[in-house]
Design a protein around this motif. Sequence first.
Motif, PDB file in Angstrom:
ATOM      1  N   MET A   7     153.690  11.728  73.783  1.00  0.00           N
ATOM      2  CA  MET A   7     153.800  10.566  72.894  1.00  0.00           C
ATOM      3  C   MET A   7     152.762   9.514  73.270  1.00  0.00           C
ATOM      4  O   MET A   7     152.098   8.940  72.408  1.00  0.00           O
ATOM      5  CB  MET A   7     155.228  10.000  73.000  1.00  0.00           C
ATOM      6  CG  MET A   7     155.524   8.794  72.147  1.00  0.00           C
ATOM      7  SD  MET A   7     155.094   7.208  72.874  1.00  0.00           S
ATOM      8  CE  MET A   7     155.961   7.258  74.417  1.00  0.00           C
ATOM      9  N   ARG A   8     152.593   9.282  74.572  1.00  0.00           N
ATOM     10  CA  ARG A   8     151.677   8.241  75.038  1.00  0.00           C
ATOM     11  C   ARG A   8     150.211   8.575  74.742  1.00  0.00           C
ATOM     12  O   ARG A   8     149.392   7.675  74.550  1.00  0.00           O
ATOM     13  CB  ARG A   8     151.867   8.060  76.550  1.00  0.00           C
ATOM     14  CG  ARG A   8     151.829   6.628  76.976  1.00  0.00           C
ATOM     15  CD  ARG A   8     152.131   6.478  78.433  1.00  0.00           C
ATOM     16  NE  ARG A   8     150.924   6.686  79.224  1.00  0.00           N
ATOM     17  CZ  ARG A   8     150.841   6.445  80.520  1.00  0.00           C
ATOM     18  NH1 ARG A   8     151.885   6.028  81.195  1.00  0.00           N
ATOM     19  NH2 ARG A   8     149.725   6.640  81.165  1.00  0.00           N
ATOM     20  N   ALA A   9     149.899   9.879  74.662  1.00  0.00           N
ATOM     21  CA  ALA A   9     148.502  10.303  74.466  1.00  0.00           C
ATOM     22  C   ALA A   9     147.923   9.836  73.140  1.00  0.00           C
ATOM     23  O   ALA A   9     146.718   9.617  73.026  1.00  0.00           O
ATOM     24  CB  ALA A   9     148.398  11.831  74.576  1.00  0.00           C
ATOM     25  N   VAL A  10     148.773   9.699  72.120  1.00  0.00           N
ATOM     26  CA  VAL A  10     148.274   9.302  70.793  1.00  0.00           C
ATOM     27  C   VAL A  10     148.770   7.920  70.367  1.00  0.00           C
ATOM     28  O   VAL A  10     148.564   7.505  69.230  1.00  0.00           O
ATOM     29  CB  VAL A  10     148.648  10.351  69.711  1.00  0.00           C
ATOM     30  CG1 VAL A  10     147.984  11.686  70.000  1.00  0.00           C
ATOM     31  CG2 VAL A  10     150.153  10.514  69.590  1.00  0.00           C
ATOM     32  N   LEU A  11     149.396   7.198  71.291  1.00  0.00           N
ATOM     33  CA  LEU A  11     150.049   5.945  70.928  1.00  0.00           C
ATOM     34  C   LEU A  11     149.059   4.876  70.460  1.00  0.00           C
ATOM     35  O   LEU A  11     149.276   4.228  69.436  1.00  0.00           O
ATOM     36  CB  LEU A  11     150.880   5.434  72.114  1.00  0.00           C
ATOM     37  CG  LEU A  11     151.883   4.324  71.818  1.00  0.00           C
ATOM     38  CD1 LEU A  11     152.853   4.732  70.714  1.00  0.00           C
ATOM     39  CD2 LEU A  11     152.660   3.973  73.086  1.00  0.00           C
ATOM     40  N   VAL A  12     147.957   4.693  71.179  1.00  0.00           N
ATOM     41  CA  VAL A  12     146.985   3.666  70.780  1.00  0.00           C
ATOM     42  C   VAL A  12     146.331   4.040  69.448  1.00  0.00           C
ATOM     43  O   VAL A  12     146.094   3.165  68.601  1.00  0.00           O
ATOM     44  CB  VAL A  12     145.929   3.443  71.889  1.00  0.00           C
ATOM     45  CG1 VAL A  12     144.822   2.520  71.412  1.00  0.00           C
ATOM     46  CG2 VAL A  12     146.588   2.847  73.133  1.00  0.00           C
ATOM     47  N   LEU A  13     146.062   5.326  69.234  1.00  0.00           N
ATOM     48  CA  LEU A  13     145.512   5.775  67.945  1.00  0.00           C
ATOM     49  C   LEU A  13     146.487   5.471  66.810  1.00  0.00           C
ATOM     50  O   LEU A  13     146.089   5.052  65.718  1.00  0.00           O
ATOM     51  CB  LEU A  13     145.212   7.277  67.987  1.00  0.00           C
ATOM     52  CG  LEU A  13     144.132   7.719  68.972  1.00  0.00           C
ATOM     53  CD1 LEU A  13     144.066   9.245  69.029  1.00  0.00           C
ATOM     54  CD2 LEU A  13     142.787   7.133  68.608  1.00  0.00           C
ATOM     55  N   ASN A  53     153.684  17.666  86.660  1.00  0.00           N
ATOM     56  CA  ASN A  53     152.244  17.645  86.366  1.00  0.00           C
ATOM     57  C   ASN A  53     151.867  18.648  85.283  1.00  0.00           C
ATOM     58  O   ASN A  53     150.968  18.375  84.483  1.00  0.00           O
ATOM     59  CB  ASN A  53     151.451  17.878  87.648  1.00  0.00           C
ATOM     60  CG  ASN A  53     151.568  16.697  88.597  1.00  0.00           C
ATOM     61  OD1 ASN A  53     151.422  15.557  88.188  1.00  0.00           O
ATOM     62  ND2 ASN A  53     151.870  16.959  89.847  1.00  0.00           N
ATOM     63  N   ALA A  54     152.546  19.788  85.237  1.00  0.00           N
ATOM     64  CA  ALA A  54     152.279  20.771  84.183  1.00  0.00           C
ATOM     65  C   ALA A  54     152.660  20.205  82.817  1.00  0.00           C
ATOM     66  O   ALA A  54     151.907  20.319  81.846  1.00  0.00           O
ATOM     67  CB  ALA A  54     153.046  22.066  84.455  1.00  0.00           C
ATOM     68  N   GLY A  55     153.829  19.564  82.738  1.00  0.00           N
ATOM     69  CA  GLY A  55     154.257  18.939  81.484  1.00  0.00           C
ATOM     70  C   GLY A  55     153.294  17.868  81.027  1.00  0.00           C
ATOM     71  O   GLY A  55     152.932  17.787  79.854  1.00  0.00           O
ATOM     72  N   THR A  80     149.088  16.274  77.185  1.00  0.00           N
ATOM     73  CA  THR A  80     147.916  15.461  76.856  1.00  0.00           C
ATOM     74  C   THR A  80     146.818  16.283  76.195  1.00  0.00           C
ATOM     75  O   THR A  80     145.918  15.717  75.573  1.00  0.00           O
ATOM     76  CB  THR A  80     147.352  14.743  78.106  1.00  0.00           C
ATOM     77  OG1 THR A  80     147.187  15.684  79.153  1.00  0.00           O
ATOM     78  CG2 THR A  80     148.271  13.634  78.564  1.00  0.00           C
ATOM     79  N   ILE A  81     146.903  17.602  76.297  1.00  0.00           N
ATOM     80  CA  ILE A  81     145.973  18.478  75.574  1.00  0.00           C
ATOM     81  C   ILE A  81     146.523  18.806  74.187  1.00  0.00           C
ATOM     82  O   ILE A  81     145.811  18.730  73.188  1.00  0.00           O
ATOM     83  CB  ILE A  81     145.729  19.785  76.371  1.00  0.00           C
ATOM     84  CG1 ILE A  81     144.997  19.480  77.687  1.00  0.00           C
ATOM     85  CG2 ILE A  81     144.943  20.797  75.548  1.00  0.00           C
ATOM     86  CD1 ILE A  81     144.965  20.636  78.666  1.00  0.00           C
ATOM     87  N   VAL A  82     147.809  19.136  74.120  1.00  0.00           N
ATOM     88  CA  VAL A  82     148.411  19.642  72.878  1.00  0.00           C
ATOM     89  C   VAL A  82     148.644  18.540  71.842  1.00  0.00           C
ATOM     90  O   VAL A  82     148.351  18.716  70.659  1.00  0.00           O
ATOM     91  CB  VAL A  82     149.739  20.382  73.190  1.00  0.00           C
ATOM     92  CG1 VAL A  82     150.511  20.695  71.918  1.00  0.00           C
ATOM     93  CG2 VAL A  82     149.467  21.656  73.969  1.00  0.00           C
TER      94      VAL A  82
END
Length: 202
Positions: free
Chosen positions: A22-28, A160-162, A167-169
């Motif tokens: 969720m955090r990976a695309v939050l600013v976008l 770390n795996a999660g 962050t890639i997917v």
Amino acid sequence: YPISIFFIVINEFCERFSYYGMRAVLVLYFKYFLHWDDNLSTAIYHTFVALCYLTPILGALIADSWLGKFKTIISLSIVYTIGQAVMAISSINDLTDSNRDGTPDHIAVHVVLTVIGLILIALGTGGIKPCVSAFGGDQFNEDQEKQRTRFFSIFYLSINAGSLISTIVTPILRGQECGIHSKQRCYPLAFGVPAALMAVSL
């Protein structure tokens, strides 16, 4: 190994996938969906992250003084799952696009849902943070030092795996196009998959 250990490791993998995805695309999402400027997007993002690191104090107090670790994890995971679901709903373009022009007509509805979702997520992720690893350690007997040590290695590997996989997917999911009336960047999918994994985690 106690069988509960496997549930705890899978729970932590799904929870970290949910949070970092969720955090990976939050600013976008703030910039291109809610149309906030760089300064507001950055301020809200960092306020949210700060809240996520402040709420573990609350989670620890609830666990130690009131509910215990297990009930705290369950209760706040429910809050967390609801928050992720609200975020996914808030990003559905067609929710308020009554004239079908591809942009939300009532952006305030999306903003309110987003803020509610982020507050619930911050309460959930922070609240369970001080409990899960300690709860995992509690599953072992005194003579299981070797197994406990290996558990913590596997536990942090799952964290770390999660985080890495999400962050890639998630940005790939966001890059898809979806929508009922007009095709848009697919924030509902980018937030919906983390919400689904949080439900699995729960």
